[in-house]
Design an enzyme around this catalytic site. Structure first.
Site, PDB file in Angstrom:
ATOM      1  N   LEU A 148       0.823  -1.221   0.000  1.00 31.48           N
ATOM      2  CA  LEU A 148       0.000   0.000   0.000  1.00 31.48           C
ATOM      3  C   LEU A 148       0.851   1.262   0.000  1.00 31.48           C
ATOM      4  O   LEU A 148       1.982   1.259   0.474  1.00 31.48           O
ATOM      5  CB  LEU A 148      -0.952   0.009   1.208  1.00 31.48           C
ATOM      6  CG  LEU A 148      -0.381   0.033   2.635  1.00 31.48           C
ATOM      7  CD1 LEU A 148       0.110   1.403   3.044  1.00 31.48           C
ATOM      8  CD2 LEU A 148      -1.429  -0.450   3.603  1.00 31.48           C
TER       9      LEU A 148
ATOM     10  N   PHE B  18       6.410   7.356 -11.360  1.00 29.68           N
ATOM     11  CA  PHE B  18       7.668   7.430 -10.594  1.00 29.68           C
ATOM     12  C   PHE B  18       8.830   8.002 -11.391  1.00 29.68           C
ATOM     13  O   PHE B  18       9.979   7.701 -11.106  1.00 29.68           O
ATOM     14  CB  PHE B  18       8.027   6.044 -10.007  1.00 29.68           C
ATOM     15  CG  PHE B  18       7.266   5.773  -8.739  1.00 29.68           C
ATOM     16  CD1 PHE B  18       7.868   5.992  -7.507  1.00 29.68           C
ATOM     17  CD2 PHE B  18       5.952   5.361  -8.772  1.00 29.68           C
ATOM     18  CE1 PHE B  18       7.165   5.789  -6.337  1.00 29.68           C
ATOM     19  CE2 PHE B  18       5.239   5.159  -7.610  1.00 29.68           C
ATOM     20  CZ  PHE B  18       5.850   5.372  -6.396  1.00 29.68           C
ATOM     21  N   ILE B  19       8.535   8.846 -12.388  1.00 29.08           N
ATOM     22  CA  ILE B  19       9.641   9.552 -13.052  1.00 29.08           C
ATOM     23  C   ILE B  19       9.417  11.067 -12.948  1.00 29.08           C
ATOM     24  O   ILE B  19       9.711  11.801 -13.885  1.00 29.08           O
ATOM     25  CB  ILE B  19       9.860   9.085 -14.513  1.00 29.08           C
ATOM     26  CG1 ILE B  19       8.573   9.189 -15.341  1.00 29.08           C
ATOM     27  CG2 ILE B  19      10.414   7.677 -14.550  1.00 29.08           C
ATOM     28  CD1 ILE B  19       8.813   9.057 -16.837  1.00 29.08           C
TER      29      ILE B  19
ATOM     30  N   GLY C 243      12.188  15.723  -8.194  1.00 31.56           N
ATOM     31  CA  GLY C 243      11.811  16.469  -6.993  1.00 31.56           C
ATOM     32  C   GLY C 243      12.985  16.586  -6.044  1.00 31.56           C
ATOM     33  O   GLY C 243      14.138  16.569  -6.478  1.00 31.56           O
TER      34      GLY C 243
ATOM     35  N   GLY D 190      11.328  10.119   0.501  1.00 27.17           N
ATOM     36  CA  GLY D 190      11.431  10.005   1.959  1.00 27.17           C
ATOM     37  C   GLY D 190      10.449   8.946   2.410  1.00 27.17           C
ATOM     38  O   GLY D 190      10.168   7.997   1.674  1.00 27.17           O
TER      39      GLY D 190
ATOM     40  N   CYS E 144       9.469   3.909   4.154  1.00 27.26           N
ATOM     41  CA  CYS E 144       9.801   2.666   3.444  1.00 27.26           C
ATOM     42  C   CYS E 144      11.023   2.746   2.544  1.00 27.26           C
ATOM     43  O   CYS E 144      11.998   2.048   2.778  1.00 27.26           O
ATOM     44  CB  CYS E 144       8.594   2.201   2.639  1.00 27.26           C
ATOM     45  SG  CYS E 144       7.256   1.681   3.711  1.00 27.26           S
TER      46      CYS E 144
HETATM   47  P1  NAD Z   1       4.174   2.051  12.371  1.00 26.64           P
HETATM   48  O1  NAD Z   1       5.386   2.470  13.077  1.00 26.64           O
HETATM   49  O2  NAD Z   1       3.197   3.058  11.868  1.00 26.64           O
HETATM   50  O3  NAD Z   1       3.353   1.026  13.292  1.00 26.64           O
HETATM   51  C1  NAD Z   1       3.936  -0.034  13.994  1.00 26.64           C
HETATM   52  C2  NAD Z   1       3.102  -0.290  15.238  1.00 26.64           C
HETATM   53  O4  NAD Z   1       3.539  -1.495  15.867  1.00 26.64           O
HETATM   54  C3  NAD Z   1       3.212   0.811  16.302  1.00 26.64           C
HETATM   55  O5  NAD Z   1       1.921   1.300  16.600  1.00 26.64           O
HETATM   56  C4  NAD Z   1       3.852   0.113  17.511  1.00 26.64           C
HETATM   57  O6  NAD Z   1       3.369   0.607  18.740  1.00 26.64           O
HETATM   58  C5  NAD Z   1       3.400  -1.325  17.272  1.00 26.64           C
HETATM   59  N1  NAD Z   1       4.200  -2.344  17.978  1.00 26.64           N
HETATM   60  C6  NAD Z   1       5.545  -2.423  18.113  1.00 26.64           C
HETATM   61  N2  NAD Z   1       5.872  -3.544  18.817  1.00 26.64           N
HETATM   62  C7  NAD Z   1       4.714  -4.174  19.129  1.00 26.64           C
HETATM   63  C8  NAD Z   1       4.393  -5.375  19.817  1.00 26.64           C
HETATM   64  N3  NAD Z   1       5.336  -6.158  20.344  1.00 26.64           N
HETATM   65  N4  NAD Z   1       3.091  -5.710  19.928  1.00 26.64           N
HETATM   66  C9  NAD Z   1       2.125  -4.935  19.401  1.00 26.64           C
HETATM   67  N5  NAD Z   1       2.374  -3.778  18.737  1.00 26.64           N
HETATM   68  C10 NAD Z   1       3.653  -3.407  18.597  1.00 26.64           C
HETATM   69  O7  NAD Z   1       4.686   1.112  11.170  1.00 26.64           O
HETATM   70  P2  NAD Z   1       4.066   0.980   9.694  1.00 26.64           P
HETATM   71  O8  NAD Z   1       4.381   2.166   8.881  1.00 26.64           O
HETATM   72  O9  NAD Z   1       2.657   0.500   9.806  1.00 26.64           O
HETATM   73  O10 NAD Z   1       4.994  -0.212   9.144  1.00 26.64           O
HETATM   74  C11 NAD Z   1       4.892  -1.540   9.642  1.00 26.64           C
HETATM   75  C12 NAD Z   1       5.686  -2.441   8.719  1.00 26.64           C
HETATM   76  O11 NAD Z   1       5.091  -2.452   7.410  1.00 26.64           O
HETATM   77  C13 NAD Z   1       7.140  -2.021   8.493  1.00 26.64           C
HETATM   78  O12 NAD Z   1       7.934  -3.172   8.357  1.00 26.64           O
HETATM   79  C14 NAD Z   1       7.092  -1.265   7.183  1.00 26.64           C
HETATM   80  O13 NAD Z   1       8.308  -1.310   6.498  1.00 26.64           O
HETATM   81  C15 NAD Z   1       6.039  -2.042   6.430  1.00 26.64           C
HETATM   82  N6  NAD Z   1       5.323  -1.251   5.405  1.00 26.64           N
HETATM   83  C16 NAD Z   1       4.963   0.027   5.649  1.00 26.64           C
HETATM   84  C17 NAD Z   1       4.258   0.739   4.687  1.00 26.64           C
HETATM   85  C18 NAD Z   1       3.870   2.175   4.917  1.00 26.64           C
HETATM   86  O14 NAD Z   1       3.516   2.831   3.936  1.00 26.64           O
HETATM   87  N7  NAD Z   1       3.923   2.693   6.119  1.00 26.64           N
HETATM   88  C19 NAD Z   1       3.922   0.125   3.475  1.00 26.64           C
HETATM   89  C20 NAD Z   1       4.288  -1.200   3.266  1.00 26.64           C
HETATM   90  C21 NAD Z   1       4.989  -1.893   4.247  1.00 26.64           C
END
Ligand code: NAD
Length: 438
Positions: A156, A255-256, A259, A263, A266
């Site tokens: 996403l 994506f081209i 900017g 950031g 991810c």
């Molecule tokens: P985030 O930091 O927004 O959320 C992570 C949550 O996990 C936090 O609320 C934290 O309190 C909770 N947490 C930590 N340890 C815990 C535990 N032991 N038990 C229960 N909760 C716990 O992270 P995010 O942006 O949602 O990203 C999560 C993962 O998904 C990462 O690996 C990221 O790389 C991946 N990801 C993120 C996106 C994005 O757009 N943000 C997209 C694809 C994949």
């Protein structure tokens, strides 16, 4: 089907809400008590378009619940998603402590067979670590049942997360058992009615797919930024070049856009983690090292233009920012180029007043009181020596140029996202500088 989602951030909350919306019974678990208390009151921890409606609707219907206790939530769940953060460790590799701590808890508290699905972005090989952590606890408890592990990387985009989850281009599932495959097939069926594929593969390939996807997208961004910088030296206009290459179907238009660099939570960390995990295997990922290098340089590209205009010493200069978040439609400030801009400008003695439609509360946590913040776009401009457009929020697309000019001390605009036309700005009396444009 009963589902537990552990980690209630951008990924976990969207996953939980969308699964509940198609009829699953979901409990979202987080260790952050404030987050869970607020969610129960209908207060969301993040800004994501459309998410609040889905959360409210499903919480009211009872299909979506929130808890701080994985032990309470996991009972009778068929699937437990791990969606916690995987931040970069000190050396840039993915820190798996949160993922593995959740895996152990799944082993400690599950009361029957389930599939533990890792949604967090994790390096190849993490599934076996998750399996060992779970099995260690199951053996300690001497239970009769087993737990399968699977990988389901999330693709996403923040700002369009609901659409991406509900109508994905593809869903990738890494599995090593028929039972896990059958459960995930049932779980995800409602999301592939658009005919896009649900791709089952081996677990290491699924884990690698996520990194390869983000690395490819980051590469496209750094590539066009490098070309944009060359355009400036040669007298070409990158907007023309972009259209010229993007209409080739082998290249495509997405994506081209040049900017001030990528950031977010991810691309920066995933490129770093892939480079690190590859180096650990003795393989140098030369392209991705260059991608990172170009991006770090790009985050300061406007500074170079500002110095060219005002000189190295910016004491007494005041700048207005439009936009702080790393991209529009999100309040996510992680690794936002605006943070680097603030550091670079304030280091040289300048002051800054910033406006962002959604990210000010998050920006304050990172940037703090180093700058001032404005509640609306035009009052941020007061007495500024120049306006810097840093995030291309929709509301900035067509401003009242007369009003902008009246508020600014001098009509100078640095466009970090190339959303304005240089000719239009010049005809309105502005000095304009974009990225790689004439
Ligand atoms: P985030 O930091 O927004 O959320 C992570 C949550 O996990 C936090 O609320 C934290 O309190 C909770 N947490 C930590 N340890 C815990 C535990 N032991 N038990 C229960 N909760 C716990 O992270 P995010 O942006 O949602 O990203 C999560 C993962 O998904 C990462 O690996 C990221 O790389 C991946 N990801 C993120 C996106 C994005 O757009 N943000 C997209 C694809 C994949």
């Amino acid at each position: 089907m009963k589902v537990t989602v552990v980690g209630t951030g951008y990924v976990g909350l969207v996953t939980g809400a969308c699964l509940a919306d198609v009829g699953m019974r979901v409990t979202c678990v987080d260790t952050d008590h404030d987050k869970i208390t607020n969610l129960k009151k209908g207060i969301l921890p993040i800004y994501e378009p459309g998410l609040k409606d889905i959360v409210d609707r499903n919480f009211k219907s009872g299909r979506l619940n929130f808890s701080t206790s994985l032990k309470d939530a996991i009972s009778e769940s068929k699937v437990a998603f791990i969606a916690v953060g995987t931040p970069p460790g000190e050396d840039g590799s993915a820190d798996l402590k949160y993922v593995l701590s959740v895996a152990s808890e799944i082993g400690m508290y599950s009361n029957g067979y389930l599939v533990s699905v890792t949604k967090s972005t994790v390096p190849v090989g993490t599934a076996s670590k998750v399996k060992n952590a779970i099995n260690g606890e199951l053996q300690r408890r001497k239970v009769e049942f087993s737990i399968d592990v699977a990988s389901n990387p999330e693709f996403l985009k923040e700002g369009a997360a609901i659409d991406d989850f509900m109508k994905p281009d593809r869903i990738v599932c890494g599995v090593d058992s028929e039972q896990a495959k059958s459960i995930l097939n049932t779980l995800f069926k409602p999301f592939i009615l658009n005919g896009h594929p649900l791709l089952f593969m081996d677990i290491p390939s699924a884990e690698m797919t996520k990194y390869a996807a983000n690395a490819m997208l980051a590469t496209k961004i750094s590539f066009i930024n490098d070309i944009a910088n060359l355009c400036e030296l040669t007298g070409a206009d990158v907007n023309n070049v972009r259209k010229g290459i993007g209409s080739d179907v082998r290249i495509g238009n997405s994506f081209i856009y040049p900017g001030i660099g990528y950031g977010g939570s991810c691309f920066p960390k995933d490129v770093k983690a892939l480079v690190k995990s590859s180096a650990a295997l003795g393989h140098k990922l030369r392209i991705l090292e260059a991608v990172e290098d170009v991006n770090n340089n790009q985050k300061t590209i406007l500074i170079k233009k500002i110095i060219k205009k005002f000189g190295e010493d910016l004491k007494g200069k005041h700048f207005a920012f439009w936009g702080l978040s790393f991209k529009p439609e999100t309040d996510d400030m992680r690794e936002a180029p605006s943070i680097v801009m603030v550091d670079e400008l304030t280091k040289r003695g300048a002051t800054v007043c910033a406006y962002d439609p959604e990210a000010i509360h998050e920006a304050k946590k990172i940037i703090g009181e180093k700058i001032t913040y404005s509640k609306d776009a035009y009052s941020a401009l007061k007495n500024a020596d120049a306006l810097l457009l840093l995030t291309e929020w929709r509301e900035f697309r067509s401003p009242d140029w007369k009003k902008v000019k009246d508020e600014l001390k001098s009509p100078i605009l640095f466009d970090g996202r190339n959303i304005y036309e240089s000719s239009e700005l010049s005809s309105n009396g502005f000095i304009y500088a974009g990225i790689g444009v004439k």
